[in-house]
Design a protein around this motif. Structure first.
Motif, PDB file in Angstrom:
ATOM      1  N   ASP A 210       0.826  -1.203   0.000  1.00 24.19           N
ATOM      2  CA  ASP A 210       0.000   0.000   0.000  1.00 24.19           C
ATOM      3  C   ASP A 210       0.862   1.255   0.000  1.00 24.19           C
ATOM      4  N   SER A 211       0.217   2.422   0.051  1.00 23.37           N
ATOM      5  CA  SER A 211       0.947   3.689  -0.066  1.00 23.37           C
ATOM      6  C   SER A 211       1.883   3.945   1.107  1.00 23.37           C
ATOM      7  N   PHE A 236      -6.461  -7.207   2.914  1.00 20.54           N
ATOM      8  CA  PHE A 236      -5.890  -5.995   2.317  1.00 20.54           C
ATOM      9  C   PHE A 236      -6.973  -4.924   2.177  1.00 20.54           C
ATOM     10  N   TYR A 239      -7.779  -3.611   5.792  1.00 20.30           N
ATOM     11  CA  TYR A 239      -6.690  -2.828   6.373  1.00 20.30           C
ATOM     12  C   TYR A 239      -6.608  -1.442   5.743  1.00 20.30           C
ATOM     13  N   ASN A 240      -6.854  -1.368   4.429  1.00 17.85           N
ATOM     14  CA  ASN A 240      -6.751  -0.090   3.727  1.00 17.85           C
ATOM     15  C   ASN A 240      -8.088   0.624   3.581  1.00 17.85           C
ATOM     16  N   LYS A 241      -9.130   0.044   4.219  1.00 15.89           N
ATOM     17  CA  LYS A 241     -10.467   0.653   4.264  1.00 15.89           C
ATOM     18  C   LYS A 241     -10.983   0.969   2.853  1.00 15.89           C
ATOM     19  N   CYS A 248      -8.599   1.977  -8.050  1.00 18.84           N
ATOM     20  CA  CYS A 248      -7.249   1.566  -7.672  1.00 18.84           C
ATOM     21  C   CYS A 248      -6.409   1.305  -8.917  1.00 18.84           C
TER      22      CYS A 248
END
Length: 263
Positions: A210-211, A236, A239-241, A248
């Protein structure tokens, strides 16, 4: 090729190395004084970007003598035709990503390093080799390598999104549908991307990053519909909502790793 703004001072940290001796041809030690710029719990994977814009995945390992760029480093040297007495400047861009400037023996900056794209064996791409950057490459089209694709059930939002993404590495853009973020938790990968990335028709493990640089192992399955992200994709998403309608971009940064950018 990366453009530089000569009117503004670049505050990103750098370190320099001279190609000299046999050790540096096997691995490269990151100066201890530079380690303060890296995360304390840093990833063991790093990405080097050369003057040509090609990407090389390398491993970062630490022992009692320091932290080294190891597996993949020899491929970076070979791909950029590096030789004795050449001078390298590493600029740290965050998330274990380095942009490398190369200066020849006379001190002249190399504007575009030769990129080797011959790292193929038995139909599989050799780890550490650069991604083929030419949009006009035989058998690959611009839309296949760098376009966006919409799958059944996806929001039309993707058609309204202007893709600001400038990377020429294989990547695809997708708008998250219900089956991506609820119940089934799978994410289909366009065939054009699978072909460009040389994915084989079999089950494999990939890393989604992720970022913030956090990586998560995800199972990539293959069926009659092509490749899809399955086991590990749900965590994933949580976790990244991520939510329905999010757009994406999945960018291939090494043979088994993708950087996920959320627009």
């Amino acid at each position: 090729m990366e453009k530089e703004n000569l009117n503004t001072e670049d505050a990103r940290p750098i370190f320099c190395k001279i190609i000299y001796g046999e050790d540096v041809k096997l691995h490269l030690r990151i100066p201890p004084a530079f380690m303060k710029h890296l995360p304390q719990e840093m990833s063991n994977r790093a990405t080097l970007t050369g003057p040509s814009g090609g990407h090389w995945g390398v491993t970062a390992s630490t022992d009692e003598n320091g932290t080294y760029l190891q597996k993949g480093w020899k491929e970076f040297m070979k791909g950029n035709n590096l030789g004795d007495s050449e001078f390298l400047m590493f600029r740290y861009d965050g998330n274990m990503q380095f942009y490398v400037k190369i200066f020849n023996k006379s001190g002249v900056k190399r504007e575009a390093a030769p990129v080797s794209v011959s790292g193929y064996s038995n139909g599989k791409r050799a780890r550490g080799r650069p991604w083929k950057r030419s949009i006009g490459s035989k058998g690959l089209h611009k839309q296949q390598l760098h376009g966006s694709e919409e799958h059944p059930g996806q929001s039309s939002r993707i058609r309204k999104t202007v893709n600001p993404f400038a990377s020429k590495s294989p990547h695809f853009m997708t708008s998250l549908a219900k089956y991506n973020v609820e119940k089934n938790f799978i994410s289909r990968i366009p065939r054009s991307f699978s072909n460009a990335a040389n994915f084989t028709p079999s089950k494999k493990k990939v890393v989604l990053r992720d970022s913030a640089g956090k990586g998560l192992d995800v199972i990539c399955l293959h069926d009659k519909g092509g490749h899809c992200l399955s086991g590990g994709w749900g965590p994933f998403v949580h976790y990244n909502k991520l939510k329905l309608g999010d757009v994406c971009i999945f960018e291939l940064v090494s043979i088994d790793e993708m950087q996920v950018h959320v627009l």
